[in-house]
Design a protein around this motif. Structure first.
Motif, PDB file in Angstrom:
ATOM      1  N   TYR A  67     -18.121  31.772  -9.178  1.00  0.00           N
ATOM      2  CA  TYR A  67     -19.041  30.954  -9.519  1.00  0.00           C
ATOM      3  C   TYR A  67     -20.527  31.584  -9.599  1.00  0.00           C
ATOM      4  O   TYR A  67     -21.407  31.177 -10.267  1.00  0.00           O
ATOM      5  N   GLN A  68     -20.761  32.569  -8.755  1.00  0.00           N
ATOM      6  CA  GLN A  68     -21.899  33.456  -8.633  1.00  0.00           C
ATOM      7  C   GLN A  68     -21.986  34.209  -9.939  1.00  0.00           C
ATOM      8  O   GLN A  68     -23.196  34.506 -10.194  1.00  0.00           O
ATOM      9  N   ASP A  69     -20.830  34.782 -10.454  1.00  0.00           N
ATOM     10  CA  ASP A  69     -20.840  35.536 -11.425  1.00  0.00           C
ATOM     11  C   ASP A  69     -21.243  34.731 -12.868  1.00  0.00           C
ATOM     12  O   ASP A  69     -22.034  35.225 -13.559  1.00  0.00           O
ATOM     13  N   VAL A  70     -20.628  33.412 -12.626  1.00  0.00           N
ATOM     14  CA  VAL A  70     -21.173  32.750 -13.809  1.00  0.00           C
ATOM     15  C   VAL A  70     -22.517  32.332 -13.407  1.00  0.00           C
ATOM     16  O   VAL A  70     -23.192  32.114 -14.920  1.00  0.00           O
ATOM     17  N   GLU A  71     -23.066  32.081 -12.542  1.00  0.00           N
ATOM     18  CA  GLU A  71     -24.575  31.830 -12.431  1.00  0.00           C
ATOM     19  C   GLU A  71     -25.344  33.065 -13.280  1.00  0.00           C
ATOM     20  O   GLU A  71     -26.347  32.663 -13.805  1.00  0.00           O
ATOM     21  N   GLU A  72     -24.952  34.352 -12.884  1.00  0.00           N
ATOM     22  CA  GLU A  72     -25.640  35.365 -13.871  1.00  0.00           C
ATOM     23  C   GLU A  72     -25.389  35.281 -14.963  1.00  0.00           C
ATOM     24  O   GLU A  72     -26.377  35.595 -15.902  1.00  0.00           O
ATOM     25  N   LEU A  73     -24.249  34.980 -15.604  1.00  0.00           N
ATOM     26  CA  LEU A  73     -24.037  34.851 -17.014  1.00  0.00           C
ATOM     27  C   LEU A  73     -25.007  33.795 -17.620  1.00  0.00           C
ATOM     28  O   LEU A  73     -25.557  33.984 -18.739  1.00  0.00           O
ATOM     29  N   LEU A  74     -25.013  32.710 -16.765  1.00  0.00           N
ATOM     30  CA  LEU A  74     -26.097  31.606 -17.532  1.00  0.00           C
ATOM     31  C   LEU A  74     -27.246  31.997 -17.348  1.00  0.00           C
ATOM     32  O   LEU A  74     -28.171  31.750 -18.223  1.00  0.00           O
ATOM     33  N   ALA A  75     -27.826  32.666 -16.362  1.00  0.00           N
ATOM     34  CA  ALA A  75     -29.373  33.146 -16.128  1.00  0.00           C
ATOM     35  C   ALA A  75     -29.577  34.207 -17.304  1.00  0.00           C
ATOM     36  O   ALA A  75     -30.678  34.314 -17.744  1.00  0.00           O
ATOM     37  N   ALA A  76     -28.532  34.678 -17.854  1.00  0.00           N
ATOM     38  CA  ALA A  76     -28.737  35.744 -18.836  1.00  0.00           C
ATOM     39  C   ALA A  76     -28.715  35.234 -20.586  1.00  0.00           C
ATOM     40  O   ALA A  76     -28.699  35.730 -21.201  1.00  0.00           O
ATOM     41  N   GLY A  77     -28.470  33.915 -20.154  1.00  0.00           N
ATOM     42  CA  GLY A  77     -28.543  32.996 -21.682  1.00  0.00           C
ATOM     43  C   GLY A  77     -27.119  32.709 -22.394  1.00  0.00           C
ATOM     44  O   GLY A  77     -27.080  32.378 -23.536  1.00  0.00           O
ATOM     45  N   ILE A  78     -26.147  33.155 -21.589  1.00  0.00           N
ATOM     46  CA  ILE A  78     -24.603  33.240 -22.349  1.00  0.00           C
ATOM     47  C   ILE A  78     -24.167  31.708 -21.652  1.00  0.00           C
ATOM     48  O   ILE A  78     -24.015  31.227 -20.527  1.00  0.00           O
ATOM     49  N   ASP A  79     -23.544  30.864 -22.718  1.00  0.00           N
ATOM     50  CA  ASP A  79     -23.039  29.769 -22.468  1.00  0.00           C
ATOM     51  C   ASP A  79     -21.733  30.076 -21.806  1.00  0.00           C
ATOM     52  O   ASP A  79     -20.886  31.057 -22.210  1.00  0.00           O
ATOM     53  N   VAL A  80     -21.095  29.041 -20.796  1.00  0.00           N
ATOM     54  CA  VAL A  80     -19.931  29.371 -19.987  1.00  0.00           C
ATOM     55  C   VAL A  80     -19.038  28.111 -20.103  1.00  0.00           C
ATOM     56  O   VAL A  80     -19.471  27.170 -19.784  1.00  0.00           O
ATOM     57  N   TYR A  81     -17.703  28.422 -20.576  1.00  0.00           N
ATOM     58  CA  TYR A  81     -16.898  27.348 -20.263  1.00  0.00           C
ATOM     59  C   TYR A  81     -16.111  27.709 -19.048  1.00  0.00           C
ATOM     60  O   TYR A  81     -15.461  28.748 -18.858  1.00  0.00           O
ATOM     61  N   SER A  82     -15.686  26.843 -17.951  1.00  0.00           N
ATOM     62  CA  SER A  82     -14.959  27.135 -16.812  1.00  0.00           C
ATOM     63  C   SER A  82     -14.050  25.890 -16.356  1.00  0.00           C
ATOM     64  O   SER A  82     -14.520  24.775 -16.900  1.00  0.00           O
ATOM     65  N   THR A  83     -13.023  25.967 -15.321  1.00  0.00           N
ATOM     66  CA  THR A  83     -12.308  24.999 -15.033  1.00  0.00           C
ATOM     67  C   THR A  83     -12.444  25.134 -13.440  1.00  0.00           C
ATOM     68  O   THR A  83     -12.840  25.828 -12.607  1.00  0.00           O
ATOM     69  N   LEU A  84     -12.081  23.838 -13.150  1.00  0.00           N
ATOM     70  CA  LEU A  84     -12.163  23.574 -11.612  1.00  0.00           C
ATOM     71  C   LEU A  84     -11.452  22.373 -11.219  1.00  0.00           C
ATOM     72  O   LEU A  84     -11.506  21.136 -11.980  1.00  0.00           O
ATOM     73  N   ASN A  85     -10.891  22.565 -10.144  1.00  0.00           N
ATOM     74  CA  ASN A  85      -9.849  21.224  -9.474  1.00  0.00           C
ATOM     75  C   ASN A  85     -10.936  20.495  -8.451  1.00  0.00           C
ATOM     76  O   ASN A  85     -11.552  21.101  -7.837  1.00  0.00           O
TER      77      ASN A  85
END
Length: 888
Positions: free
Chosen positions: A124-142
């Motif tokens: 999820y910290q990798d995803v935070e970096e992608l979001l901060a770069a302006g990239i939309d992210v789809y992810s999954t979670l239980n």
């Protein structure tokens, strides 16, 4: 009501902070297999067909054909290879995605832990970096991976999830619940669409039972609804939209100084629990609050404290009247339910003041109002208050009378220049002065005195209170009426100004208190700062005590104190144990000179703050209690934060120490391997060529040293969490026979009895790790058993597990030391466990067992006396349906 039409600054700033960031969409499921990854890939494909630039950052298909087919339609970012412990692991290549810079990245399993050596420990910290770069992210979670629900899920599934994400990840994410009824998910499991058949049958009897799936489904739906509700509130506050937007319930209870208020709070708590809704206890401060008695102020403070203990947010807001304050607060809080009490009032009281409940029901709009009756005798209390309080000081009336006299003197000088009507207007000046300065009653007294002075000195016949002209009677009455109305308005403005000033002073005190707590560099400095600031703000003496093994311990005081009497310690201990005030001014241990209030958070009681006065009187005035409660809440949060920071610092130190120790162990063991191999080879050659007894001794000691080195390496792997495992069906009888053969030298001179039933089932373990476990247990029994005594290996079956025990005959283990035996470098002195050794063998047994999902236990036996070490193999590791002929 104008305040409600303005955008909320904090919500507006949160919305502004999202500008330029990518958007996160989470496909939230109740359990594995509901179709989260499938749904994410499907929506990603729709976005790609609509012209969006979509890539797959990482997706785990788990061998499902339908999911693999969807992946093939996307551009895949190659995974990054991360070397670790002589192995190559693959993780998402975040740098490649940032360099590729797509519009949308599909990232599966948001709660995944990255391999050691990755840029971030969590995905999820990798995803935070992608979001901060302006990239939309789809992810999954239980839902079981959410940090706040971890304990709740473990309580009914009996499975503790280790990989979690903080709740804050959901705050700004768009959430789509991927739902599947439990019966359909169970059918998918049976069909092998989630796990392979053997694992699916085991899952159905454990985690994937229908009751567990139903509870998980409810948690997922409720948590998604809470997140959506919070996002909706942020939006409407940022855009100043009117309305309650009652998607989620929010309860507000109005409390007052009345004795029935605690009952209202408890009723609101029951309502909020039934609705599973957040709730707030609010007190509306009006000018009537200024004339409350000390007992009423004390009751109000206790009611606010009760609400806080029951989990409510508390607020106290100034307003012109109760209805206006409640209406404004309900709009700001987006309340859907209001709980209020209905007191029994006389018809005369309601004629003068109106009914708060009736006006609230009429004016509140589309909000449910719960009206609870009160048992108190309100008219008697109102009359009693009117008779006993609020008249002010005699000096107020004397000064008011002097103002009237001064205005009379001025008017006498101006009587020749202005007419009588304007002189009457001049008498409104002392009326407004008295009402604004001293309150309504002083203003009314000034109005009466002004009308009498006007009549006596200016209306003919002057010098008497007789009125000769009937028209002058009207002038006197008008003057008196205008004076009364003016006094009421001026007193109202004064009361509002006093409330606003008091609120501003309290807010300033809390802000200053918060600043002092923020700059504290250590826990001791923080505690001393708390005592000093509370003492300054409330003009009291303060002490702060924390719990310890020997009872409450004095940690800080202002002015400095070096000891507490026994009665004070008893009161402090009672306050800690019961999370309620104790000491002077409370209902418990009133003989103490100090009043102790607990400092508590959700993690428990952190300590108690004691307050006292130099004159040995009551520690606090009732009107100071709300401020003290706010100060205690801030102090508890600051202490909790400081304790957590110190714990995190300790954890970092422990981790660094363990890392260095593991590196040292690995380095030393590797450096010893080469010379040991040479020594062993030379000793074996000497023994084979010359049969020298000394060569045999060298070989034996070298082999023992080699086992120590192997233990060092194994311990380093255990602590690094890098045990390579290959789970397969294993025959316990063959595993025991192999281990006995390899330890024949250390067991020389002892009989080894193997008592394992021939029909014992196969188990699903790593045979190499199991072999190491048995080697260490047998070596332990050979070294610590009495000379010449046998070693017994016993296997048996219980209702839910297989037990494999290694038993020696000797003095055994001291009572209470059974669990400590499995700690690293632990040797129990004064027993048969204190012989030569590194203290690593049993620690490795425990580490290897836990890695495979097994349990290692130690105990004493009586007949014959000795020590028994048992390896417990749980039901999910037992193979029940494999024929015995298929044993490897």
């Amino acid at each position: 009501m104008n305040d409600a039409a303005r955008p909320d600054p904090e919500a507006f700033l949160r919305a502004a902070a999202q500008e330029g960031r990518g958007r996160l969409k989470i496909f939230l499921g109740s359990a594995p297999g509901v179709g989260k990854t499938y749904e994410m890939l499907t929506e990603g494909a729709q976005r790609a067909r609509a012209g969006a630039d979509v890539v797959v950052g990482i997706v785990e298909t788990h061998g499902r054909r339908e999911t693999e087919a969807l992946v093939h339609g996307h551009e895949l970012i190659p995974r990054q290879i991360v070397p670790h412990q002589n192995h190559s692991l693959t993780e998402m290549d975040i740098d490649a995605i940032l360099a590729r810079r797509p519009q949308l990245a599909l990232v599966d399993e948001l709660a995944h832990s990255n391999a050691p050596g990755s840029r971030h420990p969590k995905r999820y910290q990798d995803v935070e970096e992608l979001l901060a770069a302006g990239i939309d992210v789809y992810s999954t979670l239980n839902i079981q991976h959410l940090e706040s629900l971890n304990d709740v899920v473990a309580s009914f599934t009996r499975v503790r999830v280790r990989e979690t994400v903080p709740d804050s990840v959901l705050e700004d994410a768009e959430i789509e619940v991927v739902d599947l009824p439990p019966d359909e998910l169970i059918e998918r499991l049976k069909d092998g669409k989630v796990y392979i058949p053997q694992e699916a049958s085991r899952a159905l009897t454990h985690f994937f039972s229908k009751s567990n799936l139903t509870a998980l489904r409810e948690l997922a739906l409720r948590r998604a609804a809470q997140a959506v509700d919070a996002q909706m509130l942020d939006y409407v506050r940022a855009h100043a939209l009117a309305g309650s937007f009652a998607v989620g319930e929010r309860v507000v209870v109005a409390i007052s100084e009345q004795p029935s208020a605690p009952g209202l709070v408890r009723a609101a708590k029951r309502l909020a629990d039934a609705l599973r809704a957040p709730w707030t206890a609010v007190h509306i401060e009006t000018r009537r609050s200024a004339i409350l008695s000390d007992s009423e102020r004390q009751g109000l403070a206790e009611t606010l404290a009760l609400a806080s203990r029951l989990g409510a947010a508390t607020a106290s807001i100034p307003a012109r009247n109760v209805v206006e304050g409640l209406r404004r607060f309900a709009v700001e809080a987006r309340a859907t339910q209001i709980v209020i009490g209905k007191s029994t009032r006389s018809w005369w009281f309601e004629l003068r003041h109106g009914s708060v409940v009736d006006r609230l029901v009429r004016d509140i709009g589309r909000v449910a109002v719960h009206v609870l009756p009160s048992d108190e005798d309100a008219p008697t209390q109102v009359r009693s208050r009117a008779m006993t309080g609020g008249w002010g000081r005699p000096a107020d009336y004397i000064l008011t009378l002097l103002a009237v006299v001064a205005m009379t003197a001025i008017s006498r000088l101006l009587v020749e220049a202005i007419d009588l009507g304007n002189i009457a207007l001049l008498y409104l000046v002392p009326v407004m002065f008295a009402a604004a300065s001293y309150g309504l009653r002083a203003g009314l007294f000034g109005g009466l005195a002004s009308s009498l002075a006007y009549n006596f000195f200016f209306l003919p016949p002057t010098g008497t209170l007789t009125v000769s002209n009937p028209e002058n009677i009207i002038s006197i009455l008008v003057l008196l009426g205008v004076a009364i109305v003016t006094a009421q308005f001026a007193a109202g403005v004064r009361a509002q100004a006093n409330l606003a000033g008091e609120s501003a002073r309290q807010n300033a005190a809390l802000a200053g208190f918060s600043r002092h707590l923020t700059v504290a560099a250590s826990q001791d400095e923080l505690m001393q700062g708390v005592c000093a600031e509370v003492a300054r703000l409330l003009d009291v003496r303060t002490v702060l005590l924390t719990p310890s093994a020997i009872g409450p311990t004095l940690r800080a005081a202002f002015p400095p104190e070096d000891r507490m009497e026994q009665i004070e310690k008893a009161a402090a201990q009672w306050a800690m144990d019961n999370v309620q005030p104790a000491g002077r001014g409370s209902s418990t241990l009133t003989a103490s000179d100090w009043l102790f209030h607990p400092l508590h958070t959700q993690r428990g009681v952190l300590g108690v703050l004691g307050i006292a006065r130099d004159d040995a009187g009551l520690a606090l005035r009732p009107d100071q209690m709300p401020l003290l409660i706010s100060l205690l809440d801030q102090a508890a949060i600051a202490l909790d934060r400081m304790a957590l920071e110190e714990q995190m610092l300790d954890v970092r130190h422990v981790r660094e120490r363990d890392r260095l120790r593991a590196a040292l162990l690995s380095s030393v063991s590797h450096d010893l391997r080469t010379p040991l191999t040479t020594i062993l080879s030379a000793a074996q050659e000497l023994r084979r060529d010359h049969a020298l007894p000394l060569a045999e001794l060298i070989e034996g000691e070298a082999l023992r040293l080699n086992r120590f080195v192997a233990n060092l390496l194994d311990m380093a792997r255990v602590e690094a969490g890098a045990l390579p495992m290959r789970i397969e069906a294993t025959d316990l009888f063959d595993a025991v026979a192999s281990a006995v053969q390899d330890t024949r030298q250390s067991l020389a001179g002892r009989e080894v009895k193997v008592d394992i039933p021939p029909d014992i089932p196969l188990v699903r373990v790593d045979p190499v790790l199991l072999h190491h476990i048995l080697l260490n247990l047998l070596d332990n029994a050979g070294r610590y058993g009495d000379p010449g005594t046998p070693v017994t290996i016993h296997g048996g079956r219980t209702a839910d597990a297989l037990l494999l025990s290694v038993i020696d005959q000797g003095p055994g283990i001291p009572p209470g030391a059974e669990s400590r035996l499995f700690d690293s470098f632990t040797r129990i002195e004064g027993t048969d466990r204190a012989k030569h050794g590194t203290g690593l063998g049993l620690a490795i047994v425990k580490g290897f067992a836990q890695a495979m999902g097994l349990t290692a236990q130690a105990a004493n036996i009586d007949d014959p006396p000795g020590a028994c070490f048992t390896l417990r193999i749980p039901e999910n590791c037992i193979i029940k349906d494999m024929p015995q002929d298929d044993r490897p």
